[in-house]
Design a protein around this motif. Structure first.
Motif, PDB file in Angstrom:
ATOM      1  N   GLY A   1      39.609  53.188  53.899  1.00  0.00           N
ATOM      2  CA  GLY A   1      40.662  52.216  54.164  1.00  0.00           C
ATOM      3  C   GLY A   1      40.128  50.900  54.717  1.00  0.00           C
ATOM      4  N   GLU A   2      38.883  50.928  55.181  1.00  0.00           N
ATOM      5  CA  GLU A   2      38.273  49.721  55.749  1.00  0.00           C
ATOM      6  C   GLU A   2      38.078  48.647  54.677  1.00  0.00           C
ATOM      7  N   ARG A   3      38.401  47.418  55.025  1.00  0.00           N
ATOM      8  CA  ARG A   3      38.212  46.318  54.095  1.00  0.00           C
ATOM      9  C   ARG A   3      37.178  45.333  54.625  1.00  0.00           C
ATOM     10  N   ILE A   4      36.352  44.855  53.746  1.00  0.00           N
ATOM     11  CA  ILE A   4      35.256  43.961  54.131  1.00  0.00           C
ATOM     12  C   ILE A   4      35.272  42.729  53.234  1.00  0.00           C
ATOM     13  N   ASP A   5      35.400  41.586  53.852  1.00  0.00           N
ATOM     14  CA  ASP A   5      35.267  40.344  53.085  1.00  0.00           C
ATOM     15  C   ASP A   5      33.791  39.978  53.023  1.00  0.00           C
ATOM     16  N   HIS A   6      33.292  39.674  51.836  1.00  0.00           N
ATOM     17  CA  HIS A   6      31.874  39.346  51.720  1.00  0.00           C
ATOM     18  C   HIS A   6      31.616  37.842  51.884  1.00  0.00           C
ATOM     19  N   VAL A   7      32.657  37.096  52.169  1.00  0.00           N
ATOM     20  CA  VAL A   7      32.622  35.719  52.685  1.00  0.00           C
ATOM     21  C   VAL A   7      32.192  34.662  51.666  1.00  0.00           C
TER      22      VAL A   7
ATOM     23  N   ALA B   1      40.126  39.574  34.248  1.00  0.00           N
ATOM     24  CA  ALA B   1      40.309  38.272  33.607  1.00  0.00           C
ATOM     25  C   ALA B   1      38.935  37.721  33.259  1.00  0.00           C
ATOM     26  N   PRO B   2      38.859  36.866  32.261  1.00  0.00           N
ATOM     27  CA  PRO B   2      37.554  36.311  31.872  1.00  0.00           C
ATOM     28  C   PRO B   2      37.062  35.282  32.891  1.00  0.00           C
ATOM     29  N   SER B   3      35.763  35.079  32.930  1.00  0.00           N
ATOM     30  CA  SER B   3      35.174  34.027  33.753  1.00  0.00           C
ATOM     31  C   SER B   3      34.403  33.069  32.857  1.00  0.00           C
ATOM     32  N   TYR B   4      34.326  31.830  33.328  1.00  0.00           N
ATOM     33  CA  TYR B   4      33.656  30.770  32.569  1.00  0.00           C
ATOM     34  C   TYR B   4      32.745  29.985  33.506  1.00  0.00           C
ATOM     35  N   ALA B   5      31.815  29.260  32.931  1.00  0.00           N
ATOM     36  CA  ALA B   5      30.983  28.371  33.733  1.00  0.00           C
ATOM     37  C   ALA B   5      31.890  27.432  34.525  1.00  0.00           C
ATOM     38  N   GLY B   6      31.510  27.198  35.759  1.00  0.00           N
ATOM     39  CA  GLY B   6      32.310  26.357  36.634  1.00  0.00           C
ATOM     40  C   GLY B   6      33.150  27.169  37.606  1.00  0.00           C
ATOM     41  N   ASP B   7      33.409  28.419  37.246  1.00  0.00           N
ATOM     42  CA  ASP B   7      34.154  29.287  38.159  1.00  0.00           C
ATOM     43  C   ASP B   7      33.284  29.660  39.361  1.00  0.00           C
ATOM     44  N   THR B   8      33.923  29.752  40.513  1.00  0.00           N
ATOM     45  CA  THR B   8      33.238  30.210  41.725  1.00  0.00           C
ATOM     46  C   THR B   8      33.731  31.606  42.081  1.00  0.00           C
ATOM     47  N   VAL B   9      32.780  32.526  42.208  1.00  0.00           N
ATOM     48  CA  VAL B   9      33.115  33.937  42.417  1.00  0.00           C
ATOM     49  C   VAL B   9      32.929  34.333  43.882  1.00  0.00           C
ATOM     50  N   TYR B  10      33.955  34.922  44.449  1.00  0.00           N
ATOM     51  CA  TYR B  10      33.908  35.539  45.780  1.00  0.00           C
ATOM     52  C   TYR B  10      34.150  37.046  45.603  1.00  0.00           C
ATOM     53  N   ALA B  11      33.913  37.826  46.651  1.00  0.00           N
ATOM     54  CA  ALA B  11      34.135  39.274  46.529  1.00  0.00           C
ATOM     55  C   ALA B  11      34.527  39.894  47.863  1.00  0.00           C
ATOM     56  N   TRP B  12      35.291  40.970  47.767  1.00  0.00           N
ATOM     57  CA  TRP B  12      35.581  41.794  48.943  1.00  0.00           C
ATOM     58  C   TRP B  12      35.597  43.250  48.510  1.00  0.00           C
ATOM     59  N   SER B  13      35.475  44.152  49.480  1.00  0.00           N
ATOM     60  CA  SER B  13      35.412  45.580  49.156  1.00  0.00           C
ATOM     61  C   SER B  13      36.327  46.380  50.062  1.00  0.00           C
ATOM     62  N   GLU B  14      36.837  47.464  49.504  1.00  0.00           N
ATOM     63  CA  GLU B  14      37.552  48.449  50.317  1.00  0.00           C
ATOM     64  C   GLU B  14      36.803  49.779  50.215  1.00  0.00           C
TER      65      GLU B  14
END
Lengths: 349, 349, 349
Positions: free
Chosen positions: A203-209, A280-293
């Motif tokens: 249940g713990e959630r972690i933002d990878h910032v 969803a698709p990603s393209y050049a110029g997109d900025t990717v962030y991530a988080w995990s549960e």
């Protein structure tokens, strides 16, 4: 087929039980590892430094699990998915042996399911792909299913066969690629965090910032490094007016994994991927962030040294992940979500 | 701090005398060297070819000094400068041992100075960062000072302590990373120039002629190769409307050094960096040129084989360096100057 | 010449019979090979996997022939073509020995022809460039001719001397770089195609189907990897208003070669380049396709294991190659053709 060049397989070309040996075995080197670092900036100590890896029980720093996955996956593309309408999913992906620089990877796929679509224009092909090393040992296997165009709508449909797939890899089988770990030699100053398996709870959630912006040259170089030939990643001319090249889904997985170091620094090994969805698709110029549960924590039978975390890692684009973006409603994701990945990571206990 | 992820240290987190072990040791390989060549196009024969290096006394071609610097620097970023307002300077940077492919680099920093700013919102942190190899030998050390945000303006200020820093590294300590050189084996056709230490004189100016245009993918790949996590280099989304990603200052130093081959081809080793100033930011699309002035020539005690040149290398952007752009007046640089670097290079005598 | 920096040679600086030793020998590593894969996505099994190469008779996977060519060519640029108005052609390029990671390449050129142009502002320089390994063995040689600016229009013209060049390399001399091949160990599932030498016939045309879009960062990294210093490839500032950086012609050759895997998967070795013409310039954003015609098939005396195909490979941009674009009329190429390359490839029989 244009003379001797190949246009890839169509739905009719696949037979249940068929085994396909994929071309171009690949000796993985420190060069591949350096490029992987330059493309994703991964910072897990086990994969970064030979002495760190040796101290805890490896022969040397193993090659990043996802680099192995991408290379095996890439080999299967010319035979399996060159005429894909869509990559629908993968499951039961298990990392079974460590891969070291100098090892040579090869791939085969077995057709384990076939089902024509009702529109008769395409069908779904299920394959189990196996990656092996130069000793014939299996380093990786996974199931993948793809919607593939038919060459001819009038072709007869095969008997439908759809494999039963587990929703998750049984933790009992995890960590075969991890040697017995000398935990006393695992240095938390060098690994970058003091959080071990027992410190995480379901249940713990972690933002990878952090976020990373994708460039065309980066995802193209990555995808070619993997000898993946899917046309949509390389050809802006064929993309028509938009000129948009689709970023290889595995590029997003590797970016998310690299970002996840911040919060999961000791989760040094991906033991299995239970499933994943490219939302969803990603393209050049997109900025990717991530988080995990953390979905589940599991002991691994016979392994007092390491434990497993079942993680759900979400990659989002062009918005931060501090608010843990997920579902908008039962059926659809929030704006910006591009990846929903379900996997087992291994950590020291 | 967001759950288990780290937001980096703030000014209050640093204590005088504190020693910080940085995460993620790194085994440097021929892959890193190849990427460094692809990113900067360096042409110094000593670093390019094993037989050339062996002929003159090295065990093999050593890794480029700046690649070593960038890797060590990169390790320090998550602990030292993630919350930096500004990188203010560095000094007393000494290259002490050669690094060869296969060596593993690790970094520690000692806090040697602290001074809160009068606005109470930030303070200056001075660290001495040390890079070591797998045998525990120091390959590099340097002092760096950074303005770091406070977590809380109300926190008490530490006792101010500002280290005394030398304006230049004493030439007596230079060239520890250079084995006794077999000058007779040093082939000037292969090294690319016939100018040795004795051919340079203080006050001499050298235009390095060529320019290189920076691409986003290049500086991002470089900075990730160094496992440097400073956000400003990778994230156009967080940059707001401009979307501008700042190029890592070390990228400019490496470009200038590579360009300096033309005029300094036998200055094969950077023995020390006395100081440097990133005069203005650089962005993708900028074209970097460079020129150098010989500030001082110095013998190195006990070394009849090599001598040292103290060089001031200026990098400029979007203008050529043929007219040696420098100061506009006492306090400010001419338009286009982006780097003012003061270092000791070693050449055969 | 600006102080100690070099501005390259002018037409007057070349003397018939002169031998020029080029700077910066280069140890080729697995890192260079990985970058080559990331830049071009090459999939020939012989160069990709040590066990595949060893099974058929090589000591290890040899370095891609074109990577060797580009490195040797790059070394010659600062001495031969820095002041080139145009690269006019090359001929009689022979690949004579395999190159393995760990080998060190060096290059020399001999001036074999000189002819001043009637406008007296430039002249044509013919050189034979030789690439050698650390044992002094010749791995590659070729003839190249370049139009080079004169330093001074008033300089006296040298006696004109123009070498006789063969239109094609004699097949009797091919395949010196290929060990006696164990054909029974050559696995067509792993090599990716079942077409051998005997399956190709003169006049046959093969579309290589796929296209790749070029990015600035890619061709710049490639060209720097080759330590090629030609200014036009790196400097958008010097390009004036257009800002256009010209893509190194060799980058197009490597793209076309990589694409040609689809249809020529067993043509694992380029034994010789008979000639080539860069029909039109390429820039970032261009998408390159390729097709090939079999010009001639030839046995190689004493070699029952391998045969040679003389291929004409055309690269086109921003149009597919399915319709085999070639000549518009006797003297000019169809719109979009950028490369017309004539070479000998070696295949198992």
């Amino acid at each position: 087929m244009v003379g001797k060049s190949s246009g890839g397989n169509f739905f009719e070309d696949f037979k249940l039980g068929q085994i396909i040996t994929h071309a171009t075995p690949r000796t993985v080197t420190g060069g591949d590892v350096a490029l992987y670092t330059a493309l994703y900036g991964s910072r897990f100590a086990v994969q970064s430094a030979d002495p760190f890896a040796r101290m805890i029980g490896y022969r040397a720093a193993p090659v990043d699990d996802l680099l192995v996955f991408h290379i095996i996956f890439g080999k299967s593309v010319p035979d399996i998915s060159l005429n894909a309408v869509a990559n629908l999913g993968y499951a039961n992906c298990r990392f079974l042996k460590p891969v070291y620089p100098g090892d040579t990877l090869a791939a085969t796929s077995r057709v384990i399911g076939l089902r024509e679509n009702s529109n008769r224009r395409s069908g779904i092909v299920y394959v189990q792909t196996t990656g092996s090393n130069q000793h014939g040992g299996t380093v990786l296997d996974y199931v993948r299913w793809v919607m593939v165009r038919k060459r001819d709508e009038a072709s007869a449909a095969p008997q439908a066969a759809v494999p039963q797939l587990e929703a998750r890899v049984d933790p009992a089988g995890l960590a075969g690629a991890v040697p017995p770990l000398d935990r006393s030699a695992y240095d938390v100053a060098l690994s970058g965090a003091k959080h071990f398996w027992g410190d995480y709870t379901a249940g713990e959630r972690i933002d990878h910032v952090d976020g990373m912006t994708i460039e065309e040259a980066e995802h193209q170089m990555a995808t070619r490094l993997f000898q993946n030939t899917a046309r949509v990643h390389f050809n802006s001319h064929a993309a028509g007016e938009s000129g948009c090249r689709l970023v290889y889904g595995g590029h997003i997985i590797s970016l998310a994994r690299s970002l996840s170091f911040n919060g999961l620094a000791n989760a040094f090994h991906i033991a299995a991927i239970n499933g994943g969805r490219h939302v969803a698709p990603s393209y050049a110029g997109d900025t990717v962030y991530a988080w995990s549960e953390v979905i589940e924590t599991a002991e691994i039978p016979g392994r007092g040294d390491v434990g497993a975390l079942r993680l759900r890692t979400l990659a989002v684009k062009n918005r931060t992940s501090a608010d843990f973006p997920l579902m908008a409603d039962e059926n659809s994701y929030e704006e910006g979500v591009v990846l929903d990945l379900d996997y087992w990571a291994v950590l020291p206990r």
